[in-house]
Design an enzyme around this catalytic site. Structure first.
Site, PDB file in Angstrom:
ATOM      1  N   TYR A 129       0.423  -1.086  -0.178  1.00  0.00           N
ATOM      2  CA  TYR A 129       0.093  -0.111  -0.372  1.00  0.00           C
ATOM      3  C   TYR A 129       1.304   0.872  -0.418  1.00  0.00           C
ATOM      4  O   TYR A 129       2.261   1.560   0.533  1.00  0.00           O
ATOM      5  CB  TYR A 129      -0.786   0.085   1.105  1.00  0.00           C
ATOM      6  CG  TYR A 129       0.465  -0.187   2.344  1.00  0.00           C
ATOM      7  CD1 TYR A 129      -0.224   1.480   2.580  1.00  0.00           C
ATOM      8  CD2 TYR A 129       0.264  -0.781   3.285  1.00  0.00           C
ATOM      9  CE1 TYR A 129       0.596   1.317   4.255  1.00  0.00           C
ATOM     10  CE2 TYR A 129       1.098  -1.053   4.800  1.00  0.00           C
ATOM     11  CZ  TYR A 129       1.096   0.427   4.707  1.00  0.00           C
ATOM     12  OH  TYR A 129       1.509   0.578   5.976  1.00  0.00           O
ATOM     13  N   PHE A 139       2.057   9.603   3.713  1.00  0.00           N
ATOM     14  CA  PHE A 139       2.580   9.894   5.321  1.00  0.00           C
ATOM     15  C   PHE A 139       3.593   8.122   5.296  1.00  0.00           C
ATOM     16  O   PHE A 139       3.837   7.914   6.467  1.00  0.00           O
ATOM     17  CB  PHE A 139       1.504   9.780   5.779  1.00  0.00           C
ATOM     18  CG  PHE A 139       0.247   8.474   5.365  1.00  0.00           C
ATOM     19  CD1 PHE A 139       0.417   7.242   6.626  1.00  0.00           C
ATOM     20  CD2 PHE A 139      -0.792   9.184   4.998  1.00  0.00           C
ATOM     21  CE1 PHE A 139      -1.027   6.759   6.082  1.00  0.00           C
ATOM     22  CE2 PHE A 139      -1.795   8.601   4.780  1.00  0.00           C
ATOM     23  CZ  PHE A 139      -2.047   7.320   5.388  1.00  0.00           C
ATOM     24  N   ASP A 140       2.963   7.298   4.463  1.00  0.00           N
ATOM     25  CA  ASP A 140       3.880   5.550   4.388  1.00  0.00           C
ATOM     26  C   ASP A 140       3.473   4.708   3.701  1.00  0.00           C
ATOM     27  O   ASP A 140       2.998   4.906   2.652  1.00  0.00           O
ATOM     28  CB  ASP A 140       2.795   5.198   5.553  1.00  0.00           C
ATOM     29  CG  ASP A 140       3.524   4.415   6.685  1.00  0.00           C
ATOM     30  OD1 ASP A 140       4.084   3.473   5.868  1.00  0.00           O
ATOM     31  OD2 ASP A 140       2.620   2.939   6.739  1.00  0.00           O
ATOM     32  N   ILE A 159      -6.902  -0.966  10.351  1.00  0.00           N
ATOM     33  CA  ILE A 159      -8.511   0.268  11.202  1.00  0.00           C
ATOM     34  C   ILE A 159      -9.104  -0.592  10.015  1.00  0.00           C
ATOM     35  O   ILE A 159      -9.055  -1.296   9.011  1.00  0.00           O
ATOM     36  CB  ILE A 159      -7.716   1.958  10.626  1.00  0.00           C
ATOM     37  CG1 ILE A 159      -7.367   1.556   8.926  1.00  0.00           C
ATOM     38  CG2 ILE A 159      -6.956   2.494  11.375  1.00  0.00           C
ATOM     39  CD1 ILE A 159      -6.647   3.236   8.517  1.00  0.00           C
ATOM     40  N   TYR A 191      -8.529   7.249  11.334  1.00  0.00           N
ATOM     41  CA  TYR A 191      -7.775   7.562  12.870  1.00  0.00           C
ATOM     42  C   TYR A 191      -8.847   8.986  13.631  1.00  0.00           C
ATOM     43  O   TYR A 191      -8.617   9.291  14.664  1.00  0.00           O
ATOM     44  CB  TYR A 191      -6.362   8.476  12.627  1.00  0.00           C
ATOM     45  CG  TYR A 191      -5.928   6.923  12.048  1.00  0.00           C
ATOM     46  CD1 TYR A 191      -5.101   6.071  13.344  1.00  0.00           C
ATOM     47  CD2 TYR A 191      -5.073   6.660  11.534  1.00  0.00           C
ATOM     48  CE1 TYR A 191      -4.444   5.021  12.907  1.00  0.00           C
ATOM     49  CE2 TYR A 191      -4.301   5.423  10.818  1.00  0.00           C
ATOM     50  CZ  TYR A 191      -4.053   4.762  11.951  1.00  0.00           C
ATOM     51  OH  TYR A 191      -3.249   3.701  11.408  1.00  0.00           O
ATOM     52  N   PHE A 213      -5.694   5.509   0.203  1.00  0.00           N
ATOM     53  CA  PHE A 213      -4.598   4.556  -0.095  1.00  0.00           C
ATOM     54  C   PHE A 213      -4.902   3.639  -0.719  1.00  0.00           C
ATOM     55  O   PHE A 213      -5.695   3.749  -1.708  1.00  0.00           O
ATOM     56  CB  PHE A 213      -4.904   3.367   0.867  1.00  0.00           C
ATOM     57  CG  PHE A 213      -4.881   3.837   2.562  1.00  0.00           C
ATOM     58  CD1 PHE A 213      -3.871   4.034   3.307  1.00  0.00           C
ATOM     59  CD2 PHE A 213      -5.455   3.988   3.361  1.00  0.00           C
ATOM     60  CE1 PHE A 213      -3.195   3.606   4.326  1.00  0.00           C
ATOM     61  CE2 PHE A 213      -4.925   4.704   4.254  1.00  0.00           C
ATOM     62  CZ  PHE A 213      -4.363   4.458   5.282  1.00  0.00           C
TER      63      PHE A 213
END
Length: 221
Positions: A129, A139-140, A159, A191, A213
């Protein structure tokens, strides 16, 4: 933002966010796993060229000649498919993707529909991902770590938007292995008000963030 070899997909547990120590221990932590964020948003150290077609209907074409031409056409067609199929797939993958919004608020779009089996609740699966904020800031990414995330799907290890986005739900078909899907998560499926990766008054994922994502369902874990 400094590069982070961690990820935030797990549910909140007490702890602090320390990328350095995570790198030392080699722990796999993800911004989609749920057990590395506490109630204040801090993450813990635990987580884890075909030519013209022959006129085969022509009355001047003999039966054997027609069969021979058909055979040649088939060979050319197969060769054409092998030559252009990767480019066609790549074009489809980069084409604009129209999101469909489910009753839960989750939005999804299949860039590539898989050909393998769908995931089963409670099964360990692997997924690559890239996670982005609504402004496009990454961010990731599991790709940057060189390996997919392995987790048990459908049991709250990740999540909510991920469980629903992969297993499927009302208005959302399940992903099939080999598939690639865009997921857009409202805050309540990500979140929420707490955000994630918060430290020193700033957060990697700010509170009430909509998350995007690009998910690739690799297969069983």
């Amino acid at each position: 933002m400094s590069s982070c070899s961690c990820s935030l997909l797990l549910s909140p547990l007490p702890g602090t966010f320390d990328p350095g120590s995570l790198a030392k221990t080699g722990s796999e932590v993800s911004f989609v796993t749920r057990n590395n964020v506490d109630e204040s948003g801090n993450t813990s150290k635990k987580s884890s060229s075909i030519g013209p077609k022959p006129n085969l209907l022509s009355t001047t074409t003999g039966r054997r000649e027609a069969i021979g031409v058909m055979g040649l056409g088939l060979v050319e067609l197969i060769a054409w498919q092998f030559q252009w199929q990767p480019q066609i797939a790549e074009a489809a993958e980069t084409a604009p993707c129209e999101l469909t919004v489910a009753p839960s608020g989750l939005a999804y779009c299949d860039k590539v529909v898989g050909t393998g089996p769908e995931a089963v609740k409670g099964q360990f699966i692997k997924a690559h991902y890239v996670g982005k904020l609504e402004n496009g800031k990454v961010f990731d990414s599991s790709y940057s770590r060189g390996k997919p995330l392995t987790f048990k799907v459908g049991v709250g290890e990740v999540i909510k938007g991920w469980d629903e986005g992969i297993l499927g739900g009302e208005g959302v078909p399940p992903m099939l292995a080999g598939g690639k899907r865009i997921l857009k998560l409202p805050p309540e499926l990500g979140y929420g008000v707490r955000g994630a990766g918060c430290r020193g008054g700033s957060c990697i994922i700010p509170p009430d963030s909509v998350l995007l994502f690009d998910v690739e369902f690799v297969g069983k874990g």
